[in-house]
Write an enzyme that holds these catalytic residues in place. Structure first.
Site, PDB file in Angstrom:
ATOM      1  N   GLY A   7       1.032  -1.292   0.048  1.00 35.08           N
ATOM      2  CA  GLY A   7      -0.199  -0.018  -0.036  1.00 35.08           C
ATOM      3  C   GLY A   7       0.958   1.381  -0.082  1.00 35.08           C
ATOM      4  O   GLY A   7       1.251   1.573   1.065  1.00 35.08           O
ATOM      5  N   GLY A   9       0.194   4.370  -1.165  1.00 30.52           N
ATOM      6  CA  GLY A   9      -0.898   5.719  -1.219  1.00 30.52           C
ATOM      7  C   GLY A   9       0.285   6.940  -0.319  1.00 30.52           C
ATOM      8  O   GLY A   9       1.179   6.754  -0.187  1.00 30.52           O
ATOM      9  N   GLY A  12       1.329   5.205   3.309  1.00 30.35           N
ATOM     10  CA  GLY A  12       2.240   4.230   2.920  1.00 30.35           C
ATOM     11  C   GLY A  12       3.442   4.570   1.974  1.00 30.35           C
ATOM     12  O   GLY A  12       4.513   4.043   2.266  1.00 30.35           O
ATOM     13  N   ASP A  30       2.049  -2.287  -4.612  1.00 31.99           N
ATOM     14  CA  ASP A  30       0.854  -1.342  -4.565  1.00 31.99           C
ATOM     15  C   ASP A  30      -0.034  -1.872  -5.975  1.00 31.99           C
ATOM     16  O   ASP A  30       0.584  -2.382  -6.883  1.00 31.99           O
ATOM     17  CB  ASP A  30       0.937   0.126  -4.735  1.00 31.99           C
ATOM     18  N   LYS A 164      -5.052   4.116  19.246  1.00 33.69           N
ATOM     19  CA  LYS A 164      -5.310   5.070  18.073  1.00 33.69           C
ATOM     20  C   LYS A 164      -6.627   5.531  17.810  1.00 33.69           C
ATOM     21  O   LYS A 164      -6.791   6.518  17.339  1.00 33.69           O
ATOM     22  CB  LYS A 164      -4.769   4.573  16.611  1.00 33.69           C
TER      23      LYS A 164
END
EC number: 1.1.1.343
Length: 311
Positions: A7, A9, A12, A30, A164
Site C-alpha cells: 500500500g 498511497g 504508505g 501497490d 489510535k
C-alpha cells in the site's frame, strides 16, 4: 533493515520514503503498477530475506482481511506482519490468531502524522508481544519523530489500534470545538478579524496546538472558508470509539456529539429538522419554510385549528 510495504498511497508511500532515507531497504507493492516495485504480493515475499517483515497499509476491513489471507499463504514461520492501517482492534486479535496458526507473528500499529509524517515523523502506537515488537523496532525508530516521545508499545495485540482509535476520537472533539468557536466568531458583529483572533491564540494560550496551526493555515488560504462545503466524512474510528464507550460504560459526551455533528453535516435538508419545524408550527404557530423557499403562515393564523385536545 529490510521490509516489505504493501500500500503506497499518501501514507504508505511517504512512510516507505522515510524508511529509505533512514537507510532501510524497502520493497513496495501497490495495485498501481506505476508506483509498485513488484507485480504481486508473491513476488514481494520472494524478494525479502527470512525472517521477513511486511508492513500492511491498506484500507481497514475487507482489503486488510484479503491481504492478511494472501500473506498467510506465502509467508513462513518466523515471519512477521505489521498492520499499520486503521483496522478495528477486534480484527487485530482475529488476524493475529489466524497468522499464529502458521507460526507467523503479528503486530498492530496505529499511525498518526498524515501527509506531514515524511518530514516530521509519525506517532506510533503498537500492540503485540515484546518479542514481535522488538523484531521491527529499527523500523519504528526510523518512522517516529526525533526525541523520546512519539512511540508506545501500548499492550497486547489490538492495544495499538485501540489507542489510535481513542486518539482519533479526541481529535474529533478538538476539531469540533475549534469549528464551533470559529462559527460563533464569524457570526459576531463585534469581532472584525476572526483569522487574526485564531492566530493570536497560537502563542501563550492553553489551546495552542498543531490543530490550531493547521486551522490558521487553512484560513490563510481561504479566510472565510467560502470555497468549502460544510460536509465532513468520518473514517469509522469515531464510531468505534463511541461503541467502545458503550461496551465499557464510559461516558463520552464530547466525542459522541462531535461524531453526530459530522452526520448532520451530510444532510442538506435534515429530516429531523422537518419534524421540529412541523411541531413548532403546530404548538406555537411558528412560520415554516416550504420546499419552494417561500415562508408560509403559522398554525395560529386566522382560521387555523390549533385547539388543544381535551385531556
Amino acid at each position: 533493515m529490510q521490509i516489505g510495504m504493501i500500500g503506497l498511497g499518501k501514507m504508505g508511500g511517504n512512510m516507505a520514503e522515510r524508511l529509505r532515507r533512514g537507510g532501510h531497504e524497502v520493497v513496495g507493492y501497490d495495485r498501481n503498477p506505476d508506483i509498485s516495485d513488484v507485480g504481486s504480493l508473491k513476488e514481494l515475499i520472494e524478494r525479502l530475506q527470512a525472517p521477513r517483515a511486511v508492513w500492511v497499509m491498506v484500507p481497514a476491513g475487507a482489503p486488510t482481511q484479503a491481504t492478511i489471507n494472501e500473506l498467510g499463504e506465502h509467508l513462513s514461520p518466523g515471519d512477521l506482519v505489521v498492520d499499520g492501517g486503521n483496522s478495528h482492534y477486534v480484527d487485530d486479535q482475529k488476524h493475529a490468531a489466524e497468522l499464529a496458526e502458521r507460526g507467523i507473528g503479528f503486530v498492530d500499529c496505529g499511525v498518526s502524522g498524515g501527509v506531514w509524517g515524511l518530514q516530521n515523523g509519525y506517532a506510533l502506537m503498537c500492540g503485540g508481544t515484546t518479542e514481535h515488537v522488538a523484531q521491527v523496532m529499527p523500523i519504528f525508530e526510523t518512522l517516529k519523530p526525533e526525541g523520546e516521545d512519539g512511540f508506545v508499545h501500548a499492550g497486547d495485540v489490538g492495544a495499538g489500534h485501540f489507542a489510535k482509535m481513542v486518539h482519533n476520537g479526541i481529535e474529533y472533539g478538538m476539531m469540533q470545538a475549534f469549528a464551533e468557536g470559529w462559527e460563533l466568531l464569524e457570526a459576531s458583529d463585534i469581532v472584525k478579524d476572526v483569522r487574526g483572533s485564531f492566530s493570536s491564540w497560537r502563542t501563550g494560550t492553553v489551546i495552542r496546538s498543531w490543530l490550531l496551526d493547521l486551522l490558521v493555515r487553512a484560513l490563510d488560504d481561504d479566510e472565510h472558508l467560502d470555497e468549502l462545503k460544510g460536509y465532513a466524512q468520518d473514517s469509522g474510528e469515531g464510531r468505534w470509539t463511541v461503541q467502545a464507550a458503550v461496551d465499557h460504560a464510559v461516558p463520552l459526551p464530547v466525542i459522541t456529539a462531535a461524531l453526530f455533528a459530522r452526520f448532520a453535516s451530510r444532510q442538506d435538508d435534515s429530516p429531523a429538522m422537518k419534524v421540529v419545524a412541523a411541531l413548532r408550527n403546530q404548538f406555537g404557530g411558528h412560520a415554516v419554510t416550504s420546499t419552494a423557499g417561500s415562508v408560509e403562515k403559522g398554525a395560529d393564523s386566522p382560521g387555523a385549528d390549533v385547539t388543544p385536545p381535551v385531556v
